[in-house]
Design an enzyme around this catalytic site. Sequence first.
Site, PDB file in Angstrom:
ATOM      1  N   LYS A   9     -10.959  -0.376  -9.655  1.00 25.41           N
ATOM      2  CA  LYS A   9      -9.891   0.153 -10.505  1.00 25.41           C
ATOM      3  C   LYS A   9      -9.661  -0.756 -11.722  1.00 25.41           C
ATOM      4  O   LYS A   9     -10.167  -1.887 -11.768  1.00 25.41           O
ATOM      5  CB  LYS A   9      -8.613   0.290  -9.661  1.00 25.41           C
ATOM      6  CG  LYS A   9      -8.735   1.309  -8.517  1.00 25.41           C
ATOM      7  CD  LYS A   9      -7.423   1.438  -7.743  1.00 25.41           C
ATOM      8  CE  LYS A   9      -7.529   2.454  -6.618  1.00 25.41           C
ATOM      9  NZ  LYS A   9      -6.236   2.621  -5.904  1.00 25.41           N
ATOM     10  N   TYR A  49      -7.127  12.885  -8.544  1.00 27.06           N
ATOM     11  CA  TYR A  49      -6.117  12.578  -7.523  1.00 27.06           C
ATOM     12  C   TYR A  49      -5.240  13.794  -7.191  1.00 27.06           C
ATOM     13  O   TYR A  49      -4.101  13.617  -6.731  1.00 27.06           O
ATOM     14  CB  TYR A  49      -5.236  11.418  -7.991  1.00 27.06           C
ATOM     15  CG  TYR A  49      -5.834  10.034  -7.733  1.00 27.06           C
ATOM     16  CD1 TYR A  49      -6.175   9.614  -6.449  1.00 27.06           C
ATOM     17  CD2 TYR A  49      -6.015   9.118  -8.775  1.00 27.06           C
ATOM     18  CE1 TYR A  49      -6.690   8.344  -6.205  1.00 27.06           C
ATOM     19  CE2 TYR A  49      -6.529   7.833  -8.539  1.00 27.06           C
ATOM     20  CZ  TYR A  49      -6.859   7.464  -7.253  1.00 27.06           C
ATOM     21  OH  TYR A  49      -7.362   6.199  -7.006  1.00 27.06           O
ATOM     22  N   PHE A  57       4.380   8.685  -6.156  1.00 26.69           N
ATOM     23  CA  PHE A  57       3.549   7.721  -6.883  1.00 26.69           C
ATOM     24  C   PHE A  57       2.483   8.378  -7.763  1.00 26.69           C
ATOM     25  O   PHE A  57       1.719   7.678  -8.430  1.00 26.69           O
ATOM     26  CB  PHE A  57       2.896   6.727  -5.908  1.00 26.69           C
ATOM     27  CG  PHE A  57       2.007   7.331  -4.854  1.00 26.69           C
ATOM     28  CD1 PHE A  57       0.683   7.638  -5.142  1.00 26.69           C
ATOM     29  CD2 PHE A  57       2.487   7.585  -3.572  1.00 26.69           C
ATOM     30  CE1 PHE A  57      -0.149   8.189  -4.177  1.00 26.69           C
ATOM     31  CE2 PHE A  57       1.656   8.142  -2.599  1.00 26.69           C
ATOM     32  CZ  PHE A  57       0.338   8.445  -2.903  1.00 26.69           C
ATOM     33  N   ARG A  85     -13.915   1.591   4.001  1.00 19.61           N
ATOM     34  CA  ARG A  85     -12.450   1.594   4.112  1.00 19.61           C
ATOM     35  C   ARG A  85     -11.980   0.308   4.803  1.00 19.61           C
ATOM     36  O   ARG A  85     -10.961  -0.280   4.422  1.00 19.61           O
ATOM     37  CB  ARG A  85     -11.958   2.814   4.931  1.00 19.61           C
ATOM     38  CG  ARG A  85     -12.215   4.181   4.313  1.00 19.61           C
ATOM     39  CD  ARG A  85     -11.262   4.570   3.243  1.00 19.61           C
ATOM     40  NE  ARG A  85      -9.857   4.550   3.625  1.00 19.61           N
ATOM     41  CZ  ARG A  85      -8.876   4.924   2.806  1.00 19.61           C
ATOM     42  NH1 ARG A  85      -9.145   5.356   1.572  1.00 19.61           N
ATOM     43  NH2 ARG A  85      -7.630   4.869   3.185  1.00 19.61           N
ATOM     44  N   THR A  91      -3.948   0.401   2.320  1.00 16.61           N
ATOM     45  CA  THR A  91      -3.434   0.725   0.982  1.00 16.61           C
ATOM     46  C   THR A  91      -2.436  -0.330   0.512  1.00 16.61           C
ATOM     47  O   THR A  91      -2.520  -0.817  -0.618  1.00 16.61           O
ATOM     48  CB  THR A  91      -2.728   2.106   1.027  1.00 16.61           C
ATOM     49  OG1 THR A  91      -3.593   3.045   1.663  1.00 16.61           O
ATOM     50  CG2 THR A  91      -2.363   2.577  -0.370  1.00 16.61           C
ATOM     51  N   ARG A 102      -8.409  -5.915  -0.458  1.00 14.81           N
ATOM     52  CA  ARG A 102      -7.028  -5.715  -0.900  1.00 14.81           C
ATOM     53  C   ARG A 102      -6.125  -6.871  -0.481  1.00 14.81           C
ATOM     54  O   ARG A 102      -5.270  -7.316  -1.246  1.00 14.81           O
ATOM     55  CB  ARG A 102      -6.513  -4.372  -0.371  1.00 14.81           C
ATOM     56  CG  ARG A 102      -7.107  -3.195  -1.164  1.00 14.81           C
ATOM     57  CD  ARG A 102      -6.833  -1.872  -0.504  1.00 14.81           C
ATOM     58  NE  ARG A 102      -7.078  -0.736  -1.399  1.00 14.81           N
ATOM     59  CZ  ARG A 102      -7.020   0.525  -1.017  1.00 14.81           C
ATOM     60  NH1 ARG A 102      -6.740   0.822   0.247  1.00 14.81           N
ATOM     61  NH2 ARG A 102      -7.255   1.503  -1.871  1.00 14.81           N
ATOM     62  N   ASN A 112      -4.310  -2.036  -6.377  1.00 12.54           N
ATOM     63  CA  ASN A 112      -4.957  -2.560  -5.173  1.00 12.54           C
ATOM     64  C   ASN A 112      -6.483  -2.631  -5.300  1.00 12.54           C
ATOM     65  O   ASN A 112      -7.209  -2.517  -4.327  1.00 12.54           O
ATOM     66  CB  ASN A 112      -4.508  -1.769  -3.940  1.00 12.54           C
ATOM     67  CG  ASN A 112      -4.797  -0.291  -4.068  1.00 12.54           C
ATOM     68  OD1 ASN A 112      -5.427   0.143  -5.017  1.00 12.54           O
ATOM     69  ND2 ASN A 112      -4.351   0.488  -3.099  1.00 12.54           N
ATOM     70  N   HIS A 115     -10.866   1.747  -4.738  1.00 12.19           N
ATOM     71  CA  HIS A 115     -10.681   3.065  -4.128  1.00 12.19           C
ATOM     72  C   HIS A 115     -11.874   3.355  -3.229  1.00 12.19           C
ATOM     73  O   HIS A 115     -12.990   2.944  -3.534  1.00 12.19           O
ATOM     74  CB  HIS A 115     -10.620   4.152  -5.219  1.00 12.19           C
ATOM     75  CG  HIS A 115     -10.758   5.544  -4.672  1.00 12.19           C
ATOM     76  ND1 HIS A 115      -9.673   6.264  -4.215  1.00 12.19           N
ATOM     77  CD2 HIS A 115     -11.860   6.324  -4.460  1.00 12.19           C
ATOM     78  CE1 HIS A 115     -10.116   7.440  -3.754  1.00 12.19           C
ATOM     79  NE2 HIS A 115     -11.439   7.497  -3.901  1.00 12.19           N
ATOM     80  N   GLU A 126     -15.426  13.748  -4.400  1.00 10.85           N
ATOM     81  CA  GLU A 126     -15.285  12.602  -5.307  1.00 10.85           C
ATOM     82  C   GLU A 126     -16.628  12.173  -5.911  1.00 10.85           C
ATOM     83  O   GLU A 126     -16.699  11.799  -7.083  1.00 10.85           O
ATOM     84  CB  GLU A 126     -14.617  11.440  -4.566  1.00 10.85           C
ATOM     85  CG  GLU A 126     -13.170  11.768  -4.205  1.00 10.85           C
ATOM     86  CD  GLU A 126     -12.475  10.646  -3.434  1.00 10.85           C
ATOM     87  OE1 GLU A 126     -13.125   9.630  -3.125  1.00 10.85           O
ATOM     88  OE2 GLU A 126     -11.272  10.803  -3.157  1.00 10.85           O
TER      89      GLU A 126
HETATM   90  P1  IDP Z   1      -5.933   4.771  -0.316  1.00 11.72           P
HETATM   91  O1  IDP Z   1      -6.355   4.341  -1.717  1.00 11.72           O
HETATM   92  O2  IDP Z   1      -5.837   3.598   0.617  1.00 11.72           O
HETATM   93  O3  IDP Z   1      -6.771   5.905   0.217  1.00 11.72           O
HETATM   94  P2  IDP Z   1      -3.859   6.749  -0.808  1.00 11.72           P
HETATM   95  O4  IDP Z   1      -2.734   7.046   0.101  1.00 11.72           O
HETATM   96  O5  IDP Z   1      -4.974   7.756  -0.901  1.00 11.72           O
HETATM   97  O6  IDP Z   1      -4.428   5.304  -0.437  1.00 11.72           O
HETATM   98  O7  IDP Z   1      -3.242   6.526  -2.255  1.00 11.72           O
HETATM   99  C1  IDP Z   1      -4.063   6.494  -3.405  1.00 11.72           C
HETATM  100  C2  IDP Z   1      -3.625   5.354  -4.282  1.00 11.72           C
HETATM  101  O8  IDP Z   1      -2.304   5.596  -4.746  1.00 11.72           O
HETATM  102  C3  IDP Z   1      -3.522   3.983  -3.594  1.00 11.72           C
HETATM  103  O9  IDP Z   1      -4.756   3.309  -3.505  1.00 11.72           O
HETATM  104  C4  IDP Z   1      -2.550   3.258  -4.512  1.00 11.72           C
HETATM  105  O10 IDP Z   1      -3.202   2.818  -5.703  1.00 11.72           O
HETATM  106  C5  IDP Z   1      -1.583   4.380  -4.863  1.00 11.72           C
HETATM  107  N1  IDP Z   1      -0.437   4.425  -3.930  1.00 11.72           N
HETATM  108  C6  IDP Z   1      -0.431   4.884  -2.654  1.00 11.72           C
HETATM  109  N2  IDP Z   1       0.800   4.781  -2.095  1.00 11.72           N
HETATM  110  C7  IDP Z   1       1.585   4.270  -3.065  1.00 11.72           C
HETATM  111  C8  IDP Z   1       2.975   3.938  -3.121  1.00 11.72           C
HETATM  112  O11 IDP Z   1       3.736   4.097  -2.157  1.00 11.72           O
HETATM  113  N3  IDP Z   1       3.434   3.409  -4.294  1.00 11.72           N
HETATM  114  C9  IDP Z   1       2.626   3.220  -5.386  1.00 11.72           C
HETATM  115  N4  IDP Z   1       1.326   3.527  -5.374  1.00 11.72           N
HETATM  116  C10 IDP Z   1       0.798   4.048  -4.246  1.00 11.72           C
HETATM  117 MG    MG Z   2      -6.993   7.840  -0.530  1.00 15.17          MG
END
Ligand code: IDP
Ligand code: MG
Length: 138
Positions: A9, A49, A57, A85, A91, A102, A112, A115, A126
């Site tokens: 990212k 997304y 978010f 993963r 996350t 992370r 973070n 992805h 994707e």
């Molecule tokens: P992942 O990347 O671990 O699969 P997802 O739930 O798919 O997590 O969320 C996508 C991205 O959205 C996360 O990697 C993070 O950058 C952002 N994100 C997820 N949850 C939050 C939140 O509660 N606050 C702010 N950003 C979030």
């Molecule tokens: Mg995800």
Amino acid sequence: MQRTLAIIKPDGVGRKLIGEVIKRLEANDMHIVAMKMLCMSKDQAREFYAVHRGKPFYEGLTEFISSGPIVAMVLEGENVIERYRALMGATDYRKAAEGTIRREFATDIQKNIVHGSDSPKSAAFEIGYFFNRFEFIN
Ligand code: IDP
Ligand code: MG
């Protein structure tokens, strides 16, 4: 053999962590079969997304992911969706296991670093979002 989409990212690229992330992929038997660096527009980020549309978010996330260059890669390997993963970590970096990308580098639940696709279905969508069939090395 399975494939997954990995992204470094804008925070990861900006903090010069491209090499750090790729080093970990290569050390863990995840083969890069396609790769490119690009900037996403806000509209492209919204589409990528789309699964998160409506979540609190979503706006911030699509703003962030389109804020600078990213590196998109297709990784190939045995059970690579789950293994990548695990390498990324949870996350929320505060909940991520010790030694994960992370946990070591993220600064924020949003920023973070990386992805990774979360299922074969999302990997197919994707990968197709970023790469056509002429862009793979095999
Ligand atoms: P992942 O990347 O671990 O699969 P997802 O739930 O798919 O997590 O969320 C996508 C991205 O959205 C996360 O990697 C993070 O950058 C952002 N994100 C997820 N949850 C939050 C939140 O509660 N606050 C702010 N950003 C979030
Ligand atoms: Mg995800």
